[in-house]
Design a protein around this motif. Structure first.
Motif, PDB file in Angstrom:
ATOM      1  N   ILE A 397      22.566 145.409 101.798  1.00  0.00           N
ATOM      2  CA  ILE A 397      22.146 144.716 103.021  1.00  0.00           C
ATOM      3  C   ILE A 397      20.843 145.313 103.554  1.00  0.00           C
ATOM      4  O   ILE A 397      19.915 144.588 103.968  1.00  0.00           O
ATOM      5  CB  ILE A 397      23.252 144.804 104.100  1.00  0.00           C
ATOM      6  N   GLN A 398      20.757 146.635 103.558  1.00  0.00           N
ATOM      7  CA  GLN A 398      19.544 147.303 104.038  1.00  0.00           C
ATOM      8  C   GLN A 398      18.336 146.935 103.177  1.00  0.00           C
ATOM      9  O   GLN A 398      17.225 146.727 103.698  1.00  0.00           O
ATOM     10  CB  GLN A 398      19.746 148.815 104.043  1.00  0.00           C
ATOM     11  N   MET A 399      18.529 146.842 101.873  1.00  0.00           N
ATOM     12  CA  MET A 399      17.431 146.485 100.983  1.00  0.00           C
ATOM     13  C   MET A 399      16.967 145.050 101.237  1.00  0.00           C
ATOM     14  O   MET A 399      15.765 144.747 101.189  1.00  0.00           O
ATOM     15  CB  MET A 399      17.862 146.652  99.522  1.00  0.00           C
ATOM     16  N   ILE A 400      17.913 144.161 101.524  1.00  0.00           N
ATOM     17  CA  ILE A 400      17.532 142.774 101.849  1.00  0.00           C
ATOM     18  C   ILE A 400      16.714 142.739 103.139  1.00  0.00           C
ATOM     19  O   ILE A 400      15.678 142.065 103.227  1.00  0.00           O
ATOM     20  CB  ILE A 400      18.790 141.883 101.968  1.00  0.00           C
ATOM     21  N   ASP A 401      17.167 143.502 104.164  1.00  0.00           N
ATOM     22  CA  ASP A 401      16.412 143.564 105.424  1.00  0.00           C
ATOM     23  C   ASP A 401      15.018 144.137 105.199  1.00  0.00           C
ATOM     24  O   ASP A 401      14.024 143.638 105.758  1.00  0.00           O
ATOM     25  CB  ASP A 401      17.170 144.425 106.445  1.00  0.00           C
ATOM     26  N   GLY A 402      14.945 145.200 104.372  1.00  0.00           N
ATOM     27  CA  GLY A 402      13.641 145.802 104.095  1.00  0.00           C
ATOM     28  C   GLY A 402      12.715 144.840 103.369  1.00  0.00           C
ATOM     29  O   GLY A 402      11.504 144.800 103.626  1.00  0.00           O
ATOM     30  N   LEU A 403      13.288 144.061 102.475  1.00  0.00           N
ATOM     31  CA  LEU A 403      12.495 143.084 101.724  1.00  0.00           C
ATOM     32  C   LEU A 403      11.927 142.011 102.658  1.00  0.00           C
ATOM     33  O   LEU A 403      10.769 141.584 102.513  1.00  0.00           O
ATOM     34  CB  LEU A 403      13.383 142.439 100.651  1.00  0.00           C
ATOM     35  N   ILE A 404      12.746 141.592 103.617  1.00  0.00           N
ATOM     36  CA  ILE A 404      12.271 140.599 104.603  1.00  0.00           C
ATOM     37  C   ILE A 404      11.099 141.162 105.403  1.00  0.00           C
ATOM     38  O   ILE A 404      10.082 140.483 105.639  1.00  0.00           O
ATOM     39  CB  ILE A 404      13.422 140.195 105.542  1.00  0.00           C
ATOM     40  N   ASN A 405      11.201 142.431 105.818  1.00  0.00           N
ATOM     41  CA  ASN A 405      10.108 143.051 106.582  1.00  0.00           C
ATOM     42  C   ASN A 405       8.836 143.169 105.738  1.00  0.00           C
ATOM     43  O   ASN A 405       7.719 142.948 106.240  1.00  0.00           O
ATOM     44  CB  ASN A 405      10.545 144.433 107.072  1.00  0.00           C
ATOM     45  N   MET A 406       8.994 143.504 104.467  1.00  0.00           N
ATOM     46  CA  MET A 406       7.823 143.609 103.589  1.00  0.00           C
ATOM     47  C   MET A 406       7.129 142.262 103.440  1.00  0.00           C
ATOM     48  O   MET A 406       5.898 142.178 103.447  1.00  0.00           O
ATOM     49  CB  MET A 406       8.257 144.127 102.211  1.00  0.00           C
ATOM     50  N   ARG A 407       7.922 141.206 103.328  1.00  0.00           N
ATOM     51  CA  ARG A 407       7.314 139.875 103.207  1.00  0.00           C
ATOM     52  C   ARG A 407       6.621 139.473 104.494  1.00  0.00           C
ATOM     53  O   ARG A 407       5.525 138.883 104.475  1.00  0.00           O
ATOM     54  CB  ARG A 407       8.415 138.856 102.854  1.00  0.00           C
ATOM     55  N   ALA A 408       7.245 139.847 105.652  1.00  0.00           N
ATOM     56  CA  ALA A 408       6.637 139.509 106.941  1.00  0.00           C
ATOM     57  C   ALA A 408       5.306 140.226 107.135  1.00  0.00           C
ATOM     58  O   ALA A 408       4.375 139.687 107.760  1.00  0.00           O
ATOM     59  CB  ALA A 408       7.608 139.858 108.080  1.00  0.00           C
ATOM     60  N   GLY A 410       3.305 140.925 104.725  1.00  0.00           N
ATOM     61  CA  GLY A 410       2.394 140.506 103.670  1.00  0.00           C
ATOM     62  C   GLY A 410       2.233 141.525 102.558  1.00  0.00           C
ATOM     63  O   GLY A 410       1.258 141.466 101.801  1.00  0.00           O
ATOM     64  N   GLU A 411       3.167 142.438 102.415  1.00  0.00           N
ATOM     65  CA  GLU A 411       3.055 143.492 101.408  1.00  0.00           C
ATOM     66  C   GLU A 411       3.459 143.004 100.015  1.00  0.00           C
ATOM     67  O   GLU A 411       3.122 143.641  99.014  1.00  0.00           O
ATOM     68  CB  GLU A 411       3.930 144.686 101.812  1.00  0.00           C
ATOM     69  N   ILE A 412       4.230 141.900  99.935  1.00  0.00           N
ATOM     70  CA  ILE A 412       4.609 141.326  98.630  1.00  0.00           C
ATOM     71  C   ILE A 412       4.371 139.816  98.673  1.00  0.00           C
ATOM     72  O   ILE A 412       4.374 139.194  99.747  1.00  0.00           O
ATOM     73  CB  ILE A 412       6.090 141.615  98.283  1.00  0.00           C
ATOM     74  N   SER A 413       4.171 139.237  97.497  1.00  0.00           N
ATOM     75  CA  SER A 413       3.940 137.792  97.411  1.00  0.00           C
ATOM     76  C   SER A 413       5.258 137.033  97.585  1.00  0.00           C
ATOM     77  O   SER A 413       6.343 137.609  97.473  1.00  0.00           O
ATOM     78  CB  SER A 413       3.328 137.440  96.059  1.00  0.00           C
ATOM     79  N   LYS A 414       5.118 135.730  97.847  1.00  0.00           N
ATOM     80  CA  LYS A 414       6.311 134.892  98.006  1.00  0.00           C
ATOM     81  C   LYS A 414       7.125 134.870  96.713  1.00  0.00           C
ATOM     82  O   LYS A 414       8.366 134.922  96.752  1.00  0.00           O
ATOM     83  CB  LYS A 414       5.908 133.471  98.381  1.00  0.00           C
ATOM     84  N   GLU A 415       6.460 134.776  95.545  1.00  0.00           N
ATOM     85  CA  GLU A 415       7.167 134.730  94.270  1.00  0.00           C
ATOM     86  C   GLU A 415       7.958 136.015  94.041  1.00  0.00           C
ATOM     87  O   GLU A 415       9.120 135.990  93.607  1.00  0.00           O
ATOM     88  CB  GLU A 415       6.171 134.512  93.120  1.00  0.00           C
TER      89      GLU A 415
END
Length: 548
Positions: A397-408, A410-415
């Motif tokens: 769950i924490q990794m999913i939350d962290g991934l959402i923050n990274m996308r917000a 702009g640190e990772i692409s949408k793909e």
């Protein structure tokens, strides 16, 4: 030459539309007339009259306007038929034969559709017969499909058609799978009608009067009917319908229904006696508990039953119940050679199957105690495993939350986000499912084992002393694919029942050595003897259910 033929032919336009299911895709009569009028003008056909008929063409001689058209052709008033499609003309061999005979005799010069003309030559008559036969084949196939679907629905435990008063049909499930539920507005009122009848004080007409005048009972409102008091005949239909006792009657066979019964079978039969005593015709219905469950081992048809009586010269009456093949699986199987079997002999066959899986109560108690004790010993390990899996779940769950923050940010692409998020979400559901299984799995299969032991304990005695409904449930719990051939019954046992059958061969010899098992010493010794055999341990892979 073709133009001359047209001028010599006086056509009758024939338009037909059936209200039945086999005509759902056919054009309406008005649409047929519009299409035919376009063709008439383009070809210059001479049409003397238009016949419109709303009637099925399945059965010969049942269409009055078609018959009138044939009479006019025989009299020579007209000599051509103009119609939208050949399947409007006939869907049965009899009417097709009449039309082709008129062509042979020169009284009918042409059958014409917008796309084709059929005249008096071998090729045209062959095609006309072929197209009409194809329409009949489609009609017959649909009829068989409907029958098959209805039979399948009954075997699943659901009544085809409109639910009786007090019940209602499910609206939104897939066709063929619609269930029947209690009508919340009428179920309790219909049950009160049964209570009044069962009291022995009220007659059926008096109950109808009370329901109508005092309770304000009205039938369900539908598109074209309903919202009215019950008819006198309907009150008797309620009290003589075994559906209210949980049984579905279909095609002279009885099947256990999955709907909630309104009355017990004992109450139902008591009601029939009451109706008979009061001078009303007592329905000649008998409850045969094993119909709808067993199939013929020779032809695959269902096994049905019938009641017979024999009156001796001295006036004594002997009653018998026989089970036998319906011979209805296929029309060609009317030669099925299987003999009838009397109910006593059939029950002996059932008892023989039960004997193979019956266990002593003491073994069931011992086995459950062992399972529960093992469960306690393993509980601490399960708790540790749950804790580890829960930790992995929280980290996911924490990794999913962290991934959402990274996308917000702009640190990772949408793909990249979609790919990694999809993998984490799948892992999350897998871990959650694993936690649930660890937490509940053992308790679930212990509960299933208890049901199996309860079912197999004193099974023969429960069957011999049980009522008809109880006997049906006990046989249902035995397994699936019940087959009767040469008066012998076979079955595919449920997986846990199969396990018990293997255990019986070990348990019974051990048990007989310690009978009677009454003292505490003997019970402990018996338990120790059971424990010496690893084959008697019950595992969680026995995961199907008994009944009864």
């Amino acid at each position: 030459m073709q133009q001359e033929i047209k001028q010599d032919i006086k056509y009758l336009t024939y338009c037909r539309k059936s209200s039945e299911a086999d005509d759902k895709q056919a054009l309406s009569i008005e649409s047929q007339k519009i299409e035919l009028e376009k063709t008439r003008k383009s070809l210059g056909l001479r049409v003397t009259d238009v016949i419109e008929e709303s009637h099925s063409a399945k059965i010969r001689g049942t269409r009055p306007l078609f018959n009138a058209m044939i009479n006019r052709i025989e009299k020579g008033e007209v000599n051509g038929i103009f119609l939208w499609h050949v399947n409007r003309l006939s869907r049965n061999a009899g009417d097709t034969g009449i039309v082709i005979d008129l062509i042979d005799n020169g009284k009918l010069l042409e059958v014409r559709t917008p796309s084709q003309a059929f005249r008096n030559n071998p090729n045209d008559k062959f095609l006309l017969n072929l197209f009409c036969s194809q329409a009949k084949l489609e009609n017959d196939s649909k009829g068989e499909d409907v029958k098959r679907g209805l039979r399948r629905k009954v075997e699943m435990g659901w009544l085809p058609g409109v639910a009786p008063l007090g019940y209602m049909n499910e609206k939104y499930n897939a066709k063929g799978y619609k269930r029947i539920f209690k009508d919340p507005e009428r179920f309790d009122l219909v049950r009160k009608m049964w209570d009044l009848l069962l009291s022995g004080i009220y007659t059926a007409p008096k109950i109808l009067e009370i329901a109508t005048d005092e309770w304000g009972f009205r039938t369900p409102t539908r598109k074209k009917e309903g919202g009215k008091p019950i008819a006198r005949s309907s009150i008797y239909a309620i009290f003589t319908n075994i559906f209210y006792a949980g049984i579905i009657e279909y095609n002279n066979e009885q099947y256990p229904g999955k709907h909630e019964p309104m009355v017990t079978l004992d109450e139902f039969w008591k009601a029939q006696e009451i109706l008979g005593r009061k001078g009303k015709p007592s329905p000649k219905k008998y409850y045969f508990p094993f119909t709808g469950m067993i199939r013929c081992g020779e032809c695959g048809a269902g096994i049905t039953a019938e009641h017979k009586k024999k009156v001796q010269k001295n006036g004594n009456v002997h009653r018998y119940v026989y089970y036998h093949c319906t011979k209805k699986k296929h029309k060609l199987h009317t030669h099925c050679s299987q003999r009838t079997i009397e109910i006593k002999e059939l029950e002996k066959e059932i008892l023989g199957k039960f004997k193979e899986i019956e266990i002593p109560r003491e073994f069931g108690e011992w086995a459950l105690d062992v399972l529960k004790e093992n469960n306690k010993k393993e509980s601490s390990e399960r708790a540790k495993l749950i804790a580890r899996t829960q930790k992995q779940y929280n980290e996911c769950i924490q990794m999913i939350d962290g991934l959402i923050n990274m996308r917000a940010r702009g640190e990772i692409s949408k793909e990249d986000y979609d790919r990694r998020n999809k993998a984490l979400v799948s892992e999350k559901f897998l871990l959650k499912s694993r936690i649930d299984k660890i937490d509940q799995g053992v308790d679930d299969w212990i509960e299933r084992a208890k049901k199996v032991f309860d079912y197999t304990e004193s099974l023969q005695e429960k069957f011999e002393k049980g009522g008809l409904e109880r006997k049906k449930k006990l046989l249902y719990g035995l397994g699936s694919n019940l087959i009767l051939k040469d008066q012998k019954l076979t079955a595919e046992l449920e997986r846990p029942i199969e396990s018990v059958k293997r255990m019986v061969k070990i348990v019974n010899p051990i048990f007989r050595r310690f009978e009677p098992v009454e003292s505490g010493l003997n019970k402990r010794t018996l338990g120790n003897a059971f424990a010496q055999s690893p084959a008697l341990l019950w595992g969680p892979d026995s995961n199907r259910r008994p009944s009864g």
